[in-house]
Design a protein around this motif. Sequence first.
Motif, PDB file in Angstrom:
ATOM      1  N   LEU A 150      -6.832   4.844   6.150  1.00  0.00           N
ATOM      2  CA  LEU A 150      -7.255   5.338   4.843  1.00  0.00           C
ATOM      3  C   LEU A 150      -8.145   4.333   4.125  1.00  0.00           C
ATOM      4  N   HIS A 151      -7.962   3.049   4.429  1.00  0.00           N
ATOM      5  CA  HIS A 151      -8.781   2.011   3.800  1.00  0.00           C
ATOM      6  C   HIS A 151      -9.987   1.613   4.636  1.00  0.00           C
ATOM      7  N   GLU A 152      -9.901   1.757   5.937  1.00  0.00           N
ATOM      8  CA  GLU A 152     -10.983   1.304   6.799  1.00  0.00           C
ATOM      9  C   GLU A 152     -12.032   2.382   7.080  1.00  0.00           C
TER      10      GLU A 152
ATOM     11  N   TRP B 275     -12.188  10.307  -0.257  1.00  0.00           N
ATOM     12  CA  TRP B 275     -11.753  11.671  -0.528  1.00  0.00           C
ATOM     13  C   TRP B 275     -10.250  11.883  -0.437  1.00  0.00           C
ATOM     14  N   VAL B 276      -9.513  10.915   0.093  1.00  0.00           N
ATOM     15  CA  VAL B 276      -8.068  11.103   0.255  1.00  0.00           C
ATOM     16  C   VAL B 276      -7.254  10.060  -0.513  1.00  0.00           C
ATOM     17  N   HIS B 277      -7.593   8.765  -0.360  1.00  0.00           N
ATOM     18  CA  HIS B 277      -6.693   7.716  -0.819  1.00  0.00           C
ATOM     19  C   HIS B 277      -7.127   7.003  -2.098  1.00  0.00           C
ATOM     20  N   LYS B 278      -8.383   7.083  -2.434  1.00  0.00           N
ATOM     21  CA  LYS B 278      -8.901   6.339  -3.586  1.00  0.00           C
ATOM     22  C   LYS B 278      -8.151   6.677  -4.866  1.00  0.00           C
ATOM     23  N   HIS B 279      -7.769   7.927  -5.015  1.00  0.00           N
ATOM     24  CA  HIS B 279      -7.075   8.388  -6.224  1.00  0.00           C
ATOM     25  C   HIS B 279      -5.806   7.573  -6.475  1.00  0.00           C
ATOM     26  N   HIS B 280      -5.105   7.211  -5.399  1.00  0.00           N
ATOM     27  CA  HIS B 280      -3.848   6.483  -5.547  1.00  0.00           C
ATOM     28  C   HIS B 280      -4.067   5.054  -6.042  1.00  0.00           C
ATOM     29  N   HIS B 281      -5.264   4.523  -5.847  1.00  0.00           N
ATOM     30  CA  HIS B 281      -5.540   3.138  -6.219  1.00  0.00           C
ATOM     31  C   HIS B 281      -6.200   3.012  -7.589  1.00  0.00           C
ATOM     32  N   GLN B 282      -6.008   4.004  -8.439  1.00  0.00           N
ATOM     33  CA  GLN B 282      -6.479   3.872  -9.816  1.00  0.00           C
ATOM     34  C   GLN B 282      -5.723   2.757 -10.534  1.00  0.00           C
ATOM     35  N   GLN B 283      -4.467   2.559 -10.163  1.00  0.00           N
ATOM     36  CA  GLN B 283      -3.659   1.487 -10.733  1.00  0.00           C
ATOM     37  C   GLN B 283      -3.763   0.264  -9.828  1.00  0.00           C
TER      38      GLN B 283
ATOM     39  N   CYS C 141      -3.157  15.726  -2.585  1.00  0.00           N
ATOM     40  CA  CYS C 141      -2.237  16.641  -1.911  1.00  0.00           C
ATOM     41  C   CYS C 141      -2.283  16.463  -0.393  1.00  0.00           C
ATOM     42  N   VAL C 142      -3.470  16.151   0.142  1.00  0.00           N
ATOM     43  CA  VAL C 142      -3.588  15.939   1.587  1.00  0.00           C
ATOM     44  C   VAL C 142      -2.723  14.766   2.021  1.00  0.00           C
ATOM     45  N   GLU C 143      -2.798  13.672   1.275  1.00  0.00           N
ATOM     46  CA  GLU C 143      -2.021  12.485   1.619  1.00  0.00           C
ATOM     47  C   GLU C 143      -0.524  12.754   1.519  1.00  0.00           C
ATOM     48  N   SER C 144      -0.114  13.484   0.492  1.00  0.00           N
ATOM     49  CA  SER C 144       1.306  13.805   0.330  1.00  0.00           C
ATOM     50  C   SER C 144       1.816  14.646   1.490  1.00  0.00           C
ATOM     51  N   CYS C 145       1.037  15.647   1.885  1.00  0.00           N
ATOM     52  CA  CYS C 145       1.445  16.524   2.994  1.00  0.00           C
ATOM     53  C   CYS C 145       1.503  15.752   4.305  1.00  0.00           C
ATOM     54  N   VAL C 146       0.505  14.923   4.563  1.00  0.00           N
ATOM     55  CA  VAL C 146       0.485  14.136   5.802  1.00  0.00           C
ATOM     56  C   VAL C 146       1.691  13.205   5.845  1.00  0.00           C
ATOM     57  N   GLY C 147       2.009  12.555   4.732  1.00  0.00           N
ATOM     58  CA  GLY C 147       3.149  11.651   4.704  1.00  0.00           C
ATOM     59  C   GLY C 147       4.463  12.357   4.996  1.00  0.00           C
ATOM     60  N   THR C 148       4.640  13.553   4.409  1.00  0.00           N
ATOM     61  CA  THR C 148       5.872  14.304   4.628  1.00  0.00           C
ATOM     62  C   THR C 148       6.005  14.749   6.076  1.00  0.00           C
ATOM     63  N   TYR C 149       4.947  15.324   6.624  1.00  0.00           N
ATOM     64  CA  TYR C 149       5.005  15.782   8.014  1.00  0.00           C
ATOM     65  C   TYR C 149       5.063  14.617   8.989  1.00  0.00           C
TER      66      TYR C 149
ATOM     67  N   ALA D  38     -16.014   2.649  -2.946  1.00  0.00           N
ATOM     68  CA  ALA D  38     -16.412   3.479  -1.829  1.00  0.00           C
ATOM     69  C   ALA D  38     -15.549   3.276  -0.596  1.00  0.00           C
ATOM     70  N   SER D  39     -15.234   2.048  -0.265  1.00  0.00           N
ATOM     71  CA  SER D  39     -14.551   1.800   0.996  1.00  0.00           C
ATOM     72  C   SER D  39     -13.171   1.206   0.855  1.00  0.00           C
TER      73      SER D  39
END
Length: 230
Positions: free
Chosen positions: A65-67, A74-82, A97-105, A226-227
């Motif tokens: 998600l970082h590399e 488009w998936v993980h940046k939102h979580h790093h606002q803090q 929502c994509v990240e949450s679903c992937v983590g659960t499954y 961006a990255s």
Amino acid sequence: MVPPVAPAIVPAMGLSPTLPPIELDVDAALAAIAMVSEALPEAVGALTLYFLAYELVYYRWHRSLHEVPFLYKWVHKHHHQQTYPDRPALDTLNTACVESCVGTYMQLGVLWFCGEYLGVKNVPAGIMFFEIAGWLSVLEHDKFERALPFGMWKANEHHMHHAFVKCNYAPYSALWDKVFGTWKPFKQTTAEARRVANLGPGAEAPVVSITSVMQNNTTAPALSSASGEA
């Protein structure tokens, strides 16, 4: 006329003086203790395997998600606002929502794989796995320096991930980060962070300022939008 509340509630709680006293079935209690004692080692072993396997899979996913710029943007940046999480449940659930679903499954997939291919199927351990993982995820997103005994889990190690971004990818322990060389230790306490920031003892801890949580009192590099580099 409405009947009194107490006479209706007390018998329902088994506290009525007209009922016979509760007797403890010693044999049944001993049998239950023996059953738990027999099943506990197997459950602990299964739980350990679940966490080790999940942390390895999640480590690779989280690092990707970082590399991979597309995934970060488009998936993980939102979580790093803090840059330093201090709202436990809010910052834990502050994911796309994509990240949450992937983590659960991913968690479900690990349990399925361990049962299907490794022969480890343990329902109590599976339940504990979800419960403990959920609580640790919440607790590592608050501003307190929580930790489990023997260094099994430290909240401030995930704080370092939010501060520096490209380190400490594993969700709970530091095992896989140490194996793959991405672990960055946290070496300052809240009191030290306050002193670095020249704040008084009654001031709010600098949970947003990254310079207060740097290793060896260095300055944090700028975050990339961006990255995910930091």
